[in-house]
Structure formats: C-alpha cells, structure tokens
Design a protein around this motif. Structure first.
Motif, PDB file in Angstrom:
ATOM      1  N   PHE A 242      37.450   5.430  59.414  1.00 45.85           N
ATOM      2  CA  PHE A 242      37.528   5.164  60.849  1.00 45.85           C
ATOM      3  C   PHE A 242      38.001   3.498  60.853  1.00 45.85           C
ATOM      4  CE2 PHE A 242      34.934   7.963  63.532  1.00 45.85           C
ATOM      5  CZ  PHE A 242      34.221   8.942  62.700  1.00 45.85           C
ATOM      6  N   TYR A 243      38.679   3.527  61.991  1.00 49.65           N
ATOM      7  CA  TYR A 243      39.116   1.891  62.143  1.00 49.65           C
ATOM      8  C   TYR A 243      38.316   1.756  63.704  1.00 49.65           C
ATOM      9  CZ  TYR A 243      43.347   2.166  59.407  1.00 49.65           C
ATOM     10  OH  TYR A 243      44.053   2.488  58.295  1.00 49.65           O
ATOM     11  N   GLY A 244      37.145   1.077  63.572  1.00 49.60           N
ATOM     12  CA  GLY A 244      36.418   1.063  64.556  1.00 49.60           C
ATOM     13  C   GLY A 244      36.001   2.422  64.968  1.00 49.60           C
TER      14      GLY A 244
ATOM     15  N   ALA B 194      53.840  13.002  59.666  1.00 48.67           N
ATOM     16  CA  ALA B 194      54.801  12.103  60.507  1.00 48.67           C
ATOM     17  C   ALA B 194      53.788  10.908  60.488  1.00 48.67           C
ATOM     18  CB  ALA B 194      54.586  12.619  61.834  1.00 48.67           C
ATOM     19  N   ASN B 195      54.636   9.883  60.886  1.00 51.25           N
ATOM     20  CA  ASN B 195      54.212   8.507  61.125  1.00 51.25           C
ATOM     21  C   ASN B 195      52.616   8.611  61.975  1.00 51.25           C
ATOM     22  OD1 ASN B 195      54.239   5.753  61.408  1.00 51.25           O
ATOM     23  ND2 ASN B 195      55.844   5.533  62.910  1.00 51.25           N
ATOM     24  N   GLY B 196      51.756   7.877  61.257  1.00 49.55           N
ATOM     25  CA  GLY B 196      50.505   7.776  62.150  1.00 49.55           C
ATOM     26  C   GLY B 196      49.681   8.839  61.815  1.00 49.55           C
ATOM     27  N   ALA B 197      49.784   9.926  60.836  1.00 44.27           N
ATOM     28  CA  ALA B 197      49.169  11.161  60.501  1.00 44.27           C
ATOM     29  C   ALA B 197      47.794  10.687  59.968  1.00 44.27           C
ATOM     30  CB  ALA B 197      49.986  12.018  59.835  1.00 44.27           C
ATOM     31  N   GLY B 198      47.858   9.638  59.078  1.00 40.76           N
ATOM     32  CA  GLY B 198      46.810   8.919  58.430  1.00 40.76           C
ATOM     33  C   GLY B 198      47.111   9.120  56.741  1.00 40.76           C
ATOM     34  N   LYS B 199      48.190   9.033  56.546  1.00 43.25           N
ATOM     35  CA  LYS B 199      48.515   9.005  55.124  1.00 43.25           C
ATOM     36  C   LYS B 199      48.048   7.772  54.355  1.00 43.25           C
ATOM     37  CE  LYS B 199      52.899   9.953  55.726  1.00 43.25           C
ATOM     38  NZ  LYS B 199      52.697   9.391  57.241  1.00 43.25           N
ATOM     39  N   THR B 200      48.566   6.564  55.038  1.00 37.76           N
ATOM     40  CA  THR B 200      48.198   5.219  54.260  1.00 37.76           C
ATOM     41  C   THR B 200      46.600   5.123  54.150  1.00 37.76           C
ATOM     42  OG1 THR B 200      50.420   4.579  55.281  1.00 37.76           O
ATOM     43  CG2 THR B 200      48.524   2.720  54.728  1.00 37.76           C
ATOM     44  N   THR B 201      45.998   5.532  55.465  1.00 34.59           N
ATOM     45  CA  THR B 201      44.711   5.478  55.542  1.00 34.59           C
ATOM     46  C   THR B 201      43.902   6.137  54.387  1.00 34.59           C
ATOM     47  OG1 THR B 201      44.716   5.115  58.057  1.00 34.59           O
ATOM     48  CG2 THR B 201      42.411   5.579  57.335  1.00 34.59           C
ATOM     49  N   LEU B 202      44.458   7.329  54.130  1.00 33.61           N
ATOM     50  CA  LEU B 202      43.980   8.156  53.089  1.00 33.61           C
ATOM     51  C   LEU B 202      43.939   7.301  51.666  1.00 33.61           C
ATOM     52  CD1 LEU B 202      42.937  10.986  51.769  1.00 33.61           C
ATOM     53  CD2 LEU B 202      45.408  11.356  51.576  1.00 33.61           C
TER      54      LEU B 202
ATOM     55  N   PRO C 206      51.429  -0.047  47.674  1.00 29.49           N
ATOM     56  CA  PRO C 206      51.552  -0.145  49.179  1.00 29.49           C
ATOM     57  C   PRO C 206      52.829   0.082  49.553  1.00 29.49           C
ATOM     58  CG  PRO C 206      50.958  -2.405  48.354  1.00 29.49           C
ATOM     59  CD  PRO C 206      51.110  -1.565  47.048  1.00 29.49           C
ATOM     60  N   GLU C 207      52.979   0.480  50.747  1.00 30.41           N
ATOM     61  CA  GLU C 207      54.295   0.576  51.478  1.00 30.41           C
ATOM     62  C   GLU C 207      54.669  -0.924  51.981  1.00 30.41           C
ATOM     63  OE1 GLU C 207      54.735   2.646  55.341  1.00 30.41           O
ATOM     64  OE2 GLU C 207      52.438   2.204  55.622  1.00 30.41           O
ATOM     65  N   GLY C 208      56.163  -1.031  52.474  1.00 24.81           N
ATOM     66  CA  GLY C 208      56.396  -2.107  52.987  1.00 24.81           C
ATOM     67  C   GLY C 208      56.672  -3.379  52.097  1.00 24.81           C
TER      68      GLY C 208
ATOM     69  N   GLU D  40      54.462  10.690  51.892  1.00 22.41           N
ATOM     70  CA  GLU D  40      55.948  10.496  52.309  1.00 22.41           C
ATOM     71  C   GLU D  40      56.000  11.053  53.744  1.00 22.41           C
ATOM     72  OE1 GLU D  40      58.904   9.330  52.004  1.00 22.41           O
ATOM     73  OE2 GLU D  40      58.908   8.307  50.064  1.00 22.41           O
ATOM     74  N   GLN D  41      57.163  10.300  54.386  1.00 19.49           N
ATOM     75  CA  GLN D  41      57.675  11.193  55.654  1.00 19.49           C
ATOM     76  C   GLN D  41      58.494  11.829  55.202  1.00 19.49           C
ATOM     77  OE1 GLN D  41      58.072   9.262  59.343  1.00 19.49           O
ATOM     78  NE2 GLN D  41      56.639   7.354  58.687  1.00 19.49           N
ATOM     79  N   ASN D  42      59.604  11.512  54.356  1.00 21.75           N
ATOM     80  CA  ASN D  42      60.489  12.284  53.679  1.00 21.75           C
ATOM     81  C   ASN D  42      60.159  13.382  52.769  1.00 21.75           C
ATOM     82  OD1 ASN D  42      62.964  12.835  52.355  1.00 21.75           O
ATOM     83  ND2 ASN D  42      63.803  10.884  52.033  1.00 21.75           N
TER      84      ASN D  42
HETATM   85  P1  ATP Z   1      52.487   5.381  58.683  1.00 22.64           P
HETATM   86  O1  ATP Z   1      53.890   6.318  58.331  1.00 22.64           O
HETATM   87  O2  ATP Z   1      52.926   4.603  59.524  1.00 22.64           O
HETATM   88  O3  ATP Z   1      52.009   4.938  57.270  1.00 22.64           O
HETATM   89  P2  ATP Z   1      50.305   6.982  58.172  1.00 22.64           P
HETATM   90  O4  ATP Z   1      50.467   8.630  58.352  1.00 22.64           O
HETATM   91  O5  ATP Z   1      50.165   6.371  56.994  1.00 22.64           O
HETATM   92  O6  ATP Z   1      51.202   6.484  59.266  1.00 22.64           O
HETATM   93  P3  ATP Z   1      47.925   5.714  58.906  1.00 22.64           P
HETATM   94  O7  ATP Z   1      48.543   4.334  59.013  1.00 22.64           O
HETATM   95  O8  ATP Z   1      47.062   5.765  58.209  1.00 22.64           O
HETATM   96  O9  ATP Z   1      49.142   6.815  59.130  1.00 22.64           O
HETATM   97  O10 ATP Z   1      47.322   5.524  60.501  1.00 22.64           O
HETATM   98  C1  ATP Z   1      46.464   6.695  60.994  1.00 22.64           C
HETATM   99  C2  ATP Z   1      45.953   6.301  62.317  1.00 22.64           C
HETATM  100  O11 ATP Z   1      45.099   5.213  62.188  1.00 22.64           O
HETATM  101  C3  ATP Z   1      46.982   6.309  63.387  1.00 22.64           C
HETATM  102  O12 ATP Z   1      46.450   6.641  64.581  1.00 22.64           O
HETATM  103  C4  ATP Z   1      46.954   4.670  63.517  1.00 22.64           C
HETATM  104  O13 ATP Z   1      47.578   4.232  64.820  1.00 22.64           O
HETATM  105  C5  ATP Z   1      45.546   4.325  63.290  1.00 22.64           C
HETATM  106  N1  ATP Z   1      45.512   3.009  62.671  1.00 22.64           N
HETATM  107  C6  ATP Z   1      45.985   2.633  61.266  1.00 22.64           C
HETATM  108  N2  ATP Z   1      45.987   1.260  61.127  1.00 22.64           N
HETATM  109  C7  ATP Z   1      44.889   0.670  62.023  1.00 22.64           C
HETATM  110  C8  ATP Z   1      44.570  -0.474  62.461  1.00 22.64           C
HETATM  111  N3  ATP Z   1      44.472  -1.390  61.590  1.00 22.64           N
HETATM  112  N4  ATP Z   1      43.480  -0.560  63.497  1.00 22.64           N
HETATM  113  C9  ATP Z   1      43.387   0.658  64.193  1.00 22.64           C
HETATM  114  N5  ATP Z   1      43.975   1.807  64.162  1.00 22.64           N
HETATM  115  C10 ATP Z   1      44.751   1.814  63.015  1.00 22.64           C
END
Ligand code: ATP
Length: 240
Positions: A15-17, A40-48, A87-89, A196-198
């Motif tokens: 969770f983020y909050g 896709a962007n925002g799917a949760g990959k980076t969070t994983l 990390p990305e970026g 990856e998105q690609n």
């Molecule tokens: P990206 O291509 O941007 O890396 P992603 O698949 O890696 O996308 P995440 O960055 O893991 O996606 O984000 C997953 C969800 O968590 C999204 O809905 C995003 O808006 C939300 N999120 C990501 N970082 C935060 C944060 N620091 N605070 C609140 N919500 C966040």
C-alpha cells in the motif's frame, strides 16, 4: 524441481497509505531464468520490485528467497543476501564519477575483488571505461542506464531486479542493453526479474512472463507462449 526456485512470492499486498498498489501477487522465479512482468504505466511493477528489495514493506504476503522469508527486511540486508535492485529513471549518483558510482555498488563487500569486478563491468560496457572519471550526471541516458546495471553487478548479485531498462532509450540502445542483459544471464548466471512496458523486447529476452494489471498478476506463461497470445498481442504488443 523445487530446488530450482530462487524466489517464491505469495499473496503479496503493498500500500501507499490507503492506495492498494499490489493486490495479492504470487509469482515464482527459477534459478538462471529471466522472468518478466509486463504491464502498463501504473500497474504496480515498480512497487513490486520495491517490495522485494525492501524499500517498501508489504502489508501481507511472503517473499521466500531460498526458503527464507525476506518480506520486510532492510534493503541492505537483502543486497547482502544476493538480491540487487536496479531502479528506473537512471538513478545514479550524478555528482560522483562513473568509477565512484561503481564502488558505491560494492558497499556491502569488503573482499579484495572490487577492482577486478570494475574491470568486469567495463568489459560489458566499454564506454564506461572511457568515461570512468566523468561525473555520472553528464552521461547520456543510455550510458546512465549502463552505469545503473553496472553498479548493480558490483554487489555480485544472484538475482537482479531490473526496472524498465528500456525507458527513454532509442531502439538501437534498447537492443544493445538487452543484448548485454542476455549475456549477463547466460555468462554470469544472473537470475533476473525484469519489469517492462516494452513487451516486445521483454518477451524476446525472457524465459517466463507475467502480466500485471491494477496490482494483480492476471496472466502468466512461458515468454514464447505469451508472445503468441491474442490478448497480449492486442493489448501489449500493438498487433491487430
Ligand atoms: P511505472 O511505469 O510508472 O513505473 P508501475 O507499473 O511501476 O508504473 P507503480 O509505480 O508501481 O506502477 O504504481 C502502482 C500504483 O501505485 C499506481 O496507481 C500509482 O499511482 C501508485 N503509486 C505509486 N507510487 C506512489 C506513491 N509514492 N504514493 C502514492 N501512490 C503511489
């Protein structure tokens, strides 16, 4: 066999909050494989990846690394155990030189092999040798991505977590970087989790893949099968 499983993640929730970014993800990574998570962007990959590397603590679930639950461990402990997050970026240290960045990647080590490993990294990325005394912030995007991977290698990882190495790079550079990712897997036996998105380049290099949508892993299979799937073709490979 069971012994081939390096990472076994079960029912993970992060969770983020109040925002539930990972909604019960389960996946398996076998020794020597490249496993990709598409989405896709925002799917949760980076969070994983952040949850596996200890940057974020999961709310629920298990992350078994060789049968030891590392969920919630400190990031530096996880690096010491053999899992490194790239990390990305292009998150390199911009004011440090290329060589200083590589030495930072070896922060968990106290053995005498660091100089040799810097040479090993330069063997894979010869441009970094030419730029070794240049500050990382002055490198091109592709060179910074190479440095991020090289810095990760300096921890001598068993597993690398790679976050979107293709991001922002030209097709030619993407090809070059993915060729090196494949070589690191084959020549050094590094197990990889690649988000990856690609989808095209990711399925091309990976052995196995998962598709992530809104924090859930909705599909998985051998990479070659996923590349043939109608849904993956339509939604992730842009084939009609
Ligand atoms: P990206 O291509 O941007 O890396 P992603 O698949 O890696 O996308 P995440 O960055 O893991 O996606 O984000 C997953 C969800 O968590 C999204 O809905 C995003 O808006 C939300 N999120 C990501 N970082 C935060 C944060 N620091 N605070 C609140 N919500 C966040």
């Amino acid at each position: 066999s069971k012994d081939d499983v390096v990472l076994r993640i079960s029912n993970l929730e992060s969770f983020y909050g109040p925002i539930m970014a990972i909604r019960g993800a389960s996946l398996i990574i076998r020794r020597g494989q490249i496993v990709t998570v598409l989405g896709a962007n925002g799917a949760g990959k980076t969070t994983l990846l952040k949850t596996i590397s200890g940057v974020m603590d999961p709310e629920k679930g298990e992350i078994l690394y060789h049968d030891k639950d590392i969920a919630g461990s400190e990031p530096d402990r996880i690096v010491r155990q053999g899992i490194v997050h790239v990390p990305e970026g292009r998150e390199v240290f911009p004011l440090l030189t290329v060589e200083e960045n590589l030495r930072m990647g070896a922060f968990t080590r106290s053995d005498g092999g660091i100089g040799d490993d810097i040479e090993m990294v330069f063997g894979y990325f010869p441009i970094l040798r030419e730029r070794r005394r240049q500050s990382a912030g002055t490198l091109s995007g592709g060179q910074q991505q190479m440095l991020a991977i090289g810095r990760g290698l300096m921890a001598r990882p068993e597993v690398m977590l790679l976050d979107e190495p293709s991001l922002g790079l030209s097709p030619l550079l993407v090809k070059e970087i993915f060729a090196i990712i494949r070589r690191l897997n084959v020549e050094r036996g590094v197990t990889m989790l690649l988000v990856e998105q690609n989808a095209k380049v990711a399925l091309d290099v990976a052995h196995y893949g998962y598709v992530m949508e809104l924090g859930r892993l909705v599909m998985d299979g051998p990479a070659a099968d996923l590349a043939q799937s109608k849904d993956v073709q339509e939604f992730y490979l842009g084939v009609r």
